[in-house]
Design a protein around this motif. Structure first.
Motif, PDB file in Angstrom:
ATOM      1  N   GLY A   1      43.583  34.167  44.076  1.00 57.62           N
ATOM      2  CA  GLY A   1      43.893  34.794  42.790  1.00 57.62           C
ATOM      3  C   GLY A   1      45.280  35.406  42.708  1.00 57.62           C
TER       4      GLY A   1
ATOM      5  N   VAL B   1      48.067  32.822  42.308  1.00 55.27           N
ATOM      6  CA  VAL B   1      48.186  32.172  41.001  1.00 55.27           C
ATOM      7  C   VAL B   1      49.223  32.870  40.136  1.00 55.27           C
ATOM      8  CG1 VAL B   1      46.913  31.676  38.864  1.00 55.27           C
ATOM      9  CG2 VAL B   1      45.842  31.245  41.062  1.00 55.27           C
TER      10      VAL B   1
ATOM     11  N   ASN C   1      38.421  35.812  36.769  1.00 57.23           N
ATOM     12  CA  ASN C   1      39.424  36.596  37.481  1.00 57.23           C
ATOM     13  C   ASN C   1      40.829  36.088  37.199  1.00 57.23           C
ATOM     14  OD1 ASN C   1      41.123  36.834  40.254  1.00 57.23           O
ATOM     15  ND2 ASN C   1      39.907  38.668  39.857  1.00 57.23           N
ATOM     16  N   VAL C   2      41.008  34.782  37.183  1.00 59.41           N
ATOM     17  CA  VAL C   2      42.336  34.212  36.922  1.00 59.41           C
ATOM     18  C   VAL C   2      42.798  34.559  35.513  1.00 59.41           C
ATOM     19  CG1 VAL C   2      43.591  32.040  36.619  1.00 59.41           C
ATOM     20  CG2 VAL C   2      42.182  32.380  38.632  1.00 59.41           C
TER      21      VAL C   2
ATOM     22  N   THR D   1      38.958  34.833  44.798  1.00 53.61           N
ATOM     23  CA  THR D   1      39.557  35.931  44.039  1.00 53.61           C
ATOM     24  C   THR D   1      40.517  36.744  44.897  1.00 53.61           C
ATOM     25  OG1 THR D   1      37.674  36.084  42.558  1.00 53.61           O
ATOM     26  CG2 THR D   1      39.004  38.055  42.806  1.00 53.61           C
TER      27      THR D   1
ATOM     28  N   ARG E   1      43.889  38.134  35.492  1.00 48.73           N
ATOM     29  CA  ARG E   1      45.185  38.299  36.157  1.00 48.73           C
ATOM     30  C   ARG E   1      46.332  37.799  35.269  1.00 48.73           C
ATOM     31  NH1 ARG E   1      45.094  39.577  41.652  1.00 48.73           N
ATOM     32  NH2 ARG E   1      43.045  39.399  42.609  1.00 48.73           N
TER      33      ARG E   1
END
Length: 154
Positions: free
Chosen positions: A87, A90, A19-20, A83, A23
């Motif tokens: 998330g 971040v 997920n990171v 997330t 993103r």
């Protein structure tokens, strides 16, 4: 017991890392392109589903269904919380910045992708007869066949 939770933690960290990465790719490669960010999100959900399909296939052979479901639910729950809440931070966004609709849509999409991945992995494992329960039943049948028949006197 520690190995069990370590594996769950590593899986949760891997799901969060996917997920990171998605993103960060969306933030830096496609900052203003909504169509590209939608494609990156779709790719992220596909990767998460494939990871969980592989893990369900691998862990399902060694663990009973109840333990497998608990381990996967714990990993998905932790990854989902990270997330949704960590998330966005971040990449410098507010987790609730898009409103309640986007917040809950993200949760439902994540749960749908993870459920589909786990279901596909476990169904393939079961169809091949390599899941924990099928192997137990196979061992039981082989054990029953290997014993000689008892002679009954009347």
């Amino acid at each position: 017991m520690g190995q069990r939770w370590r594996a769950v933690g590593v899986l949760a960290a891997a799901l969060f890392a996917v997920n990171v990465v998605a993103r960060l790719v969306t933030r830096f490669a496609f900052p203003d392109d909504d169509a590209a960010s939608d494609r990156v999100s779709l790719a992220m959900f596909l990767v998460i589903g494939l990871i969980l399909a592989g893990v369900a296939f691998r862990w399902g052979a060694d663990r009973p269904l109840g333990r497998l479901a608990g381990d996967l639910a714990a990993a998905v729950g932790v990854a989902l919380a990270l997330t949704v809440f960590v998330g966005p931070l971040v990449v410098g966004e507010n987790p609730f910045g898009g409103g309640a609709g986007l917040f809950f849509a993200q949760i439902w999409l994540y749960l749908a992708a993870t459920a589909a991945g786990v279901l596909v992995g476990y169904l393939i494992l079961t169809a091949l007869g390599r899941d924990y329960r099928s192997r137990q039943l196979k061992r039981y049948a082989e054990m029953k066949r290997s014993r000689p028949r008892r002679v009954v006197r009347r």
